[in-house]
Motif scaffolding. Sequence first.
Motif, PDB file in Angstrom:
ATOM      1  N   PHE A  92      43.790  41.310  38.586  1.00 22.14           N
ATOM      2  CA  PHE A  92      44.239  41.303  37.306  1.00 22.14           C
ATOM      3  C   PHE A  92      43.468  40.145  36.466  1.00 22.14           C
ATOM      4  CE2 PHE A  92      47.887  43.557  38.815  1.00 22.14           C
ATOM      5  CZ  PHE A  92      47.642  44.574  38.072  1.00 22.14           C
ATOM      6  N   ASN A 100      34.193  39.603  39.010  1.00 23.40           N
ATOM      7  CA  ASN A 100      34.547  40.868  39.230  1.00 23.40           C
ATOM      8  C   ASN A 100      33.445  41.789  40.163  1.00 23.40           C
ATOM      9  OD1 ASN A 100      35.904  43.103  39.332  1.00 23.40           O
ATOM     10  ND2 ASN A 100      35.881  43.660  37.478  1.00 23.40           N
ATOM     11  N   THR A 106      42.154  48.109  36.165  1.00 20.23           N
ATOM     12  CA  THR A 106      43.578  48.183  36.340  1.00 20.23           C
ATOM     13  C   THR A 106      43.918  49.040  37.119  1.00 20.23           C
ATOM     14  OG1 THR A 106      43.752  47.242  34.102  1.00 20.23           O
ATOM     15  CG2 THR A 106      45.669  48.302  34.988  1.00 20.23           C
ATOM     16  N   HIS A 109      43.914  47.891  40.828  1.00 22.78           N
ATOM     17  CA  HIS A 109      44.796  47.022  41.035  1.00 22.78           C
ATOM     18  C   HIS A 109      46.109  47.490  41.566  1.00 22.78           C
ATOM     19  CE1 HIS A 109      42.010  44.172  39.211  1.00 22.78           C
ATOM     20  NE2 HIS A 109      42.374  44.583  37.862  1.00 22.78           N
TER      21      HIS A 109
END
Length: 137
Positions: A92, A100, A106, A109
């Motif tokens: 997150f 990253n 998202t 995750h």
Amino acid sequence: MRNSPNRIVGVVFGAVYLLVGLLGFAYTGGVGFIATEGGLLLGIFAVNPLHNIAHLLIGAALLIGGLVSVKAAKTVNVVVGAAYLLLGIVGFFLVNTAANILALNTADHFLHLASAIVLLATGLAADKVVSTRTAVA
């Protein structure tokens, strides 16, 4: 193997992650190896070539652990589950940063957190060894 939840979860998750790793390459043509934004697998999960390789390695570890023994399956399930828990939380904070390198989004995750819950729950709670020895007073 049918009597061991850890072996079943290891084999099933291993096969799924191997398939996801292979399918990911169909969506990462032209995407840099460690690009921070990747192609969308199934239209929702971001992947880049490094992410695909990670899925292949994790899938292989889970599958091999599940095929070898209950102890191996438990160990791999817990280790991969812990890694996915960490990745699910830290991920997150990586979005929209140069760190990253797995092109996480998202949806990734939440999928990593769900995988962590299943792998850790199975690895820590299933296939408990019950001692048949009695305590001598």
